[in-house]
Write a protein that holds these residues in place. Structure first.
Motif, PDB file in Angstrom:
ATOM      1  N   ASN A  71       0.806  -1.213   0.000  1.00  0.00           N
ATOM      2  CA  ASN A  71       0.000   0.000   0.000  1.00  0.00           C
ATOM      3  C   ASN A  71       0.842   1.268   0.000  1.00  0.00           C
ATOM      4  O   ASN A  71       0.325   2.363  -0.011  1.00  0.00           O
ATOM      5  CB  ASN A  71      -1.026   0.024   1.132  1.00  0.00           C
ATOM      6  CG  ASN A  71      -0.402   0.341   2.467  1.00  0.00           C
ATOM      7  OD1 ASN A  71       0.813   0.298   2.598  1.00  0.00           O
ATOM      8  ND2 ASN A  71      -1.223   0.644   3.449  1.00  0.00           N
ATOM      9  N   THR A  74      -0.434   2.923  -3.056  1.00  0.00           N
ATOM     10  CA  THR A  74      -1.857   2.858  -3.411  1.00  0.00           C
ATOM     11  C   THR A  74      -2.410   4.272  -3.502  1.00  0.00           C
ATOM     12  O   THR A  74      -3.163   4.732  -2.651  1.00  0.00           O
ATOM     13  CB  THR A  74      -2.684   2.059  -2.395  1.00  0.00           C
ATOM     14  OG1 THR A  74      -2.342   2.549  -1.117  1.00  0.00           O
ATOM     15  CG2 THR A  74      -2.435   0.584  -2.499  1.00  0.00           C
ATOM     16  N   GLU A  82      -8.368  -3.277   1.999  1.00  0.00           N
ATOM     17  CA  GLU A  82      -9.079  -3.660   3.225  1.00  0.00           C
ATOM     18  C   GLU A  82      -8.149  -3.809   4.425  1.00  0.00           C
ATOM     19  O   GLU A  82      -8.235  -4.776   5.179  1.00  0.00           O
ATOM     20  CB  GLU A  82      -9.836  -4.971   2.977  1.00  0.00           C
ATOM     21  CG  GLU A  82     -10.866  -4.850   1.877  1.00  0.00           C
ATOM     22  CD  GLU A  82     -11.697  -6.123   1.756  1.00  0.00           C
ATOM     23  OE1 GLU A  82     -11.505  -6.853   0.777  1.00  0.00           O
ATOM     24  OE2 GLU A  82     -12.533  -6.387   2.640  1.00  0.00           O
ATOM     25  N   TYR A  83      -7.232  -2.901   4.518  1.00  0.00           N
ATOM     26  CA  TYR A  83      -6.366  -2.896   5.699  1.00  0.00           C
ATOM     27  C   TYR A  83      -5.749  -1.515   5.802  1.00  0.00           C
ATOM     28  O   TYR A  83      -5.776  -0.727   4.836  1.00  0.00           O
ATOM     29  CB  TYR A  83      -5.270  -3.963   5.577  1.00  0.00           C
ATOM     30  CG  TYR A  83      -4.271  -3.682   4.477  1.00  0.00           C
ATOM     31  CD1 TYR A  83      -4.564  -4.007   3.152  1.00  0.00           C
ATOM     32  CD2 TYR A  83      -3.056  -3.061   4.749  1.00  0.00           C
ATOM     33  CE1 TYR A  83      -3.678  -3.725   2.129  1.00  0.00           C
ATOM     34  CE2 TYR A  83      -2.169  -2.784   3.735  1.00  0.00           C
ATOM     35  CZ  TYR A  83      -2.477  -3.116   2.430  1.00  0.00           C
ATOM     36  OH  TYR A  83      -1.601  -2.836   1.430  1.00  0.00           O
ATOM     37  N   ASP A  84      -5.224  -1.209   6.974  1.00  0.00           N
ATOM     38  CA  ASP A  84      -4.580   0.081   7.161  1.00  0.00           C
ATOM     39  C   ASP A  84      -3.570  -0.048   8.302  1.00  0.00           C
ATOM     40  O   ASP A  84      -3.944  -0.110   9.474  1.00  0.00           O
ATOM     41  CB  ASP A  84      -5.640   1.142   7.496  1.00  0.00           C
ATOM     42  CG  ASP A  84      -5.029   2.531   7.566  1.00  0.00           C
ATOM     43  OD1 ASP A  84      -3.794   2.636   7.718  1.00  0.00           O
ATOM     44  OD2 ASP A  84      -5.795   3.511   7.493  1.00  0.00           O
ATOM     45  N   ASP A  86      -1.473   2.036   9.472  1.00  0.00           N
ATOM     46  CA  ASP A  86      -1.287   3.157  10.380  1.00  0.00           C
ATOM     47  C   ASP A  86      -2.406   3.281  11.409  1.00  0.00           C
ATOM     48  O   ASP A  86      -2.249   3.946  12.420  1.00  0.00           O
ATOM     49  CB  ASP A  86      -1.075   4.445   9.585  1.00  0.00           C
ATOM     50  CG  ASP A  86       0.222   4.347   8.789  1.00  0.00           C
ATOM     51  OD1 ASP A  86       1.164   3.706   9.315  1.00  0.00           O
ATOM     52  OD2 ASP A  86       0.287   4.841   7.648  1.00  0.00           O
ATOM     53  N   LYS A  87      -3.520   2.604  11.150  1.00  0.00           N
ATOM     54  CA  LYS A  87      -4.590   2.600  12.156  1.00  0.00           C
ATOM     55  C   LYS A  87      -4.531   1.319  13.002  1.00  0.00           C
ATOM     56  O   LYS A  87      -5.397   1.075  13.838  1.00  0.00           O
ATOM     57  CB  LYS A  87      -5.952   2.713  11.467  1.00  0.00           C
ATOM     58  CG  LYS A  87      -6.156   4.074  10.796  1.00  0.00           C
ATOM     59  CD  LYS A  87      -7.642   4.357  10.588  1.00  0.00           C
ATOM     60  CE  LYS A  87      -7.839   5.740  10.003  1.00  0.00           C
ATOM     61  NZ  LYS A  87      -7.998   5.711   8.538  1.00  0.00           N
ATOM     62  N   SER A  88      -3.553   0.491  12.729  1.00  0.00           N
ATOM     63  CA  SER A  88      -3.425  -0.774  13.457  1.00  0.00           C
ATOM     64  C   SER A  88      -2.577  -0.555  14.716  1.00  0.00           C
ATOM     65  O   SER A  88      -1.805   0.399  14.788  1.00  0.00           O
ATOM     66  CB  SER A  88      -2.755  -1.814  12.559  1.00  0.00           C
ATOM     67  OG  SER A  88      -3.566  -2.044  11.431  1.00  0.00           O
TER      68      SER A  88
END
Ligand code: GCB
Length: 604
Positions: A71, A74, A82-84, A86-88
């Motif tokens: 990503n 992206t 369907e993932y991130d 930096d928010k994980s």
């Protein structure tokens, strides 16, 4: 879209950041740490790696951007992502994941790690390497969407040349870490320790000149206590280079010329060496210099050999007063990884009266062996060829060999290491013998100086303990584990046990012991009490003293350690209780039994 296409093309080129030979002595190099917090995604179905046809993204022609390492570019807003990262949430690196989140305690599978970093190369002609101390078990490494490579084996270091990929700002580093157990892996499915997953050791960037000192061996020559010999390996040699090895305290200044990327050997006479030993762990400052670089190391010089049934350190018989250690910090209930952890473990071993430790059952982190060098603790280092390895499998053999190569490459200049161990309690068969003999021969091609051993087993015939494992022929030291008084056999009669050991070689008891819950007291007849464990040590020590050719031991084990196999409620609760010290750091009675034995041990 054009940019996206271009980047996609790049991703199809496998391993663009070429995995290089291991860079050694990273502790004394110009490095920048990538330790700290890393974002992570738990991915039990490996959704970030396989498409819905279960084809890996990084081997597909029609790559799409849902791969988790991807990503970074992206910027096409229509893409479904369907993932991130930096928010994980974040995990600490180094560190196992099991101890950092309750929900990960028993997790075995894939976790994706991500770290962003900036890096300005100090000189445009320099090169940059990404180095991992260890990742358990399988690591797939991607930088800025490029696959750097895959590394297998949870306890050894590896590095990649990232010079052509790294940027001054916003580098996007992603590591897929998978600690799933499998039959053909090393170790295999079944072990008696916790399968800690994660980036468990230091991660660093190493900046080096164009042509640099990658590796070297500087040790006493085999069978000679006044010649220092070895090799130097430069990386990326384009012309004739002068390399000087200097040891100012010994007045040594040896210059050699190198014009290839191969190991170039040298030899130099040395006078008045103060030899490394447990009593006097002298380390010399050693400098390896080229026109572009000076690299320092701290190296001890000692000889180690066997003569008949004796182990000789610097020509003198030595008894190995040892203890086995897992790489675990019991107070954190986690993988040990730093110098402070190593200090706790080795100081306990010192207090116990040890001059030797068995680092079980895999190569420990480099802090541990560096500190053992400084504290004067002789070391048995081993690879996780444990129990029922898939001996018939060629890939398993190559994997074990690779782990051995990486361990020896990293640690070959440490005086403390006197034994390379090939295996632990492996069931004899033709396939197993072939496998282990291959490992022995492989070790000798890298290091013909240290002793080779393996923890074997005994078998009982008509009341006699027999050691006749064929591997004994190939080993310098006949080592075996025995658990009289715990897994069978009577403690009362133990001191009178009869032994039949086929080989006239030094004998080392690589394990004995029994479990006790610290604070649980009772009679010597009650299992799990400190008194039972104390009695077990008393009786075993009396027995061991009578074993022919006995040259040392490493009882099992310094500290209670976590093991998913240990299921007895209240007593074990997931801990192997054979420690002489509890997981809270409290010494059990048997600690003092062994301490007294070691303090009074006479040997010639
Ligand atoms: C052994 C193994 C060791 C185990 C120990 C035990 O023989 O080598 O890994 O933890 O026994 O406690 O049973």
């Amino acid at each position: 879209m054009i940019r996206l296409f271009f980047l996609k093309l790049l991703i199809l080129i496998p391993s663009i950041g070429i995995a290089q030979g291991l860079i050694t002595n990273t502790i004394n190099r110009n490095t920048t740490t990538l330790n700290g917090t890393w974002h992570y995604i738990i991915d039990p179905y490996e959704t970030g790696y396989y498409n819905y046809r279960y084809e890996p993204y990084d081997e597909q022609v029609n790559n799409d951007n849902r791969a988790f390492y991807n990503n970074y570019h992206t910027d096409d807003k229509l893409e479904l992502v369907e993932y991130d990262f930096d928010k994980s949430p974040t995990l600490l690196v180094p560190g196992d994941w099991n101890s950092q989140s309750e929900s990960l305690l028993y997790y075995e599978g894939t976790i994706w790690y991500k770290k962003s970093f900036d890096y300005q190369i100090s000189n445009p002609s320099n090169r940059l390497f990404l180095y991992f101390g260890a990742v358990n078990y399988k690591a797939e490494v991607y930088l800025n969407g490029h696959k750097l490579g895959t590394h297998i084996g949870g306890f050894t270091a590896f590095n990649y040349d990232i010079s052509s990929i790294v940027k001054p700002k916003n580098n996007y580093l992603v590591v897929k870490v998978d600690n799933k157990r499998s039959k053909e892996a090393v170790p295999t499915i079944n072990t008696d320790w916790w399968n800690y997953g994660g980036i468990t050791r230091d991660v660093k960037l190493i900046e080096e000149p164009q042509s640099f000192i990658q590796d070297y061996s500087i040790q006493l020559k085999k069978g000679n206590n006044s010649i220092i010999s070895g090799f130097v390996k430069l990386n990326n040699v384009s012309k004739k280079e002068k390399v000087t090895i200097s040891i100012p305290e010994l007045n040594i200044n040896k210059t050699i010329e190198i014009s290839t990327n191969n190991d170039i050997e040298f030899e130099v006479k040395a006078k008045n060496i103060q030899y490394w030993s447990p009593e006097s762990p002298k380390l010399y400052a050693v400098y390896i210099k080229t026109d572009y670089q000076t690299l320092e190391d701290q190296i001890g010089f000692r000889t180690i050999e066997v003569k008949g049934p004796k182990i000789l350190l610097n020509g003198n018989p030595v008894f190995l007063k040892g203890i086995s250690i897992h790489e675990e910090n019991p107070m954190r209930a986690a993988r040990a990884f730093n110098e402070a952890d190593a200090l706790v473990l080795l100081n306990w071993a010192k207090e116990l009266g040890c001059n030797y430790v068995r680092l079980a059952h895999y190569p420990h982190n480099e802090h541990m062996v560096r500190l053992a060098d400084q504290l004067g603790m002789m070391v048995w280092e081993e690879i996780p060829v444990y129990w029922t390895i898939d001996f018939k499998n060629e890939n398993t053999l190559n994997n074990a060999k690779n782990q051995l190569t990486e361990a020896i490459t990293r640690d070959k200049n440490r005086a403390c290491i006197i034994i390379w161990s090939m295996a632990n309690e492996t069931p004899p068969s033709d396939a197993r013998n072939k496998f282990l003999i291959d490992l022995v021969n492989h070790t000798k091609t890298f290091d013909n100086n240290r002793l080779i051993s393996a923890a074997l087993e005994t078998h009982n015939k008509d009341g006699v303990q027999i050691v006749d494992d064929k591997m004994g022929e190939y080993l310098d030291i006949v080592a075996f584990n025995q658990y009289i008084g715990w897994y069978g056999g009577s403690l009362e009669n133990a001191p009178n046990a009869k032994w039949d050991i086929k080989y006239n070689k030094p004998v080392v008891i690589s394990e004995f012991g029994g479990g006790a819950l610290q604070g649980l007291h009772g009679t010597i007849a009650e299992r799990w009490t400190e008194e039972y464990q104390e009695y077990l040590y008393q009786q075993n020590l009396k027995m061991i003293d009578k074993i022919p050719n006995i040259s040392g031991m490493s009882p099992w084990i310094l500290v209670d350690f976590k093991s998913p196999k240990r299921l007895l409620p209240i007593i074990q609760d997931g801990w192997n209780r054979k420690g002489l010290i509890s997981n809270n750091g409290i010494k059990k009675k048997a600690f003092y039994t062994l301490q007294e034995y070691y303090n009074n041990k006479k040997y010639e």
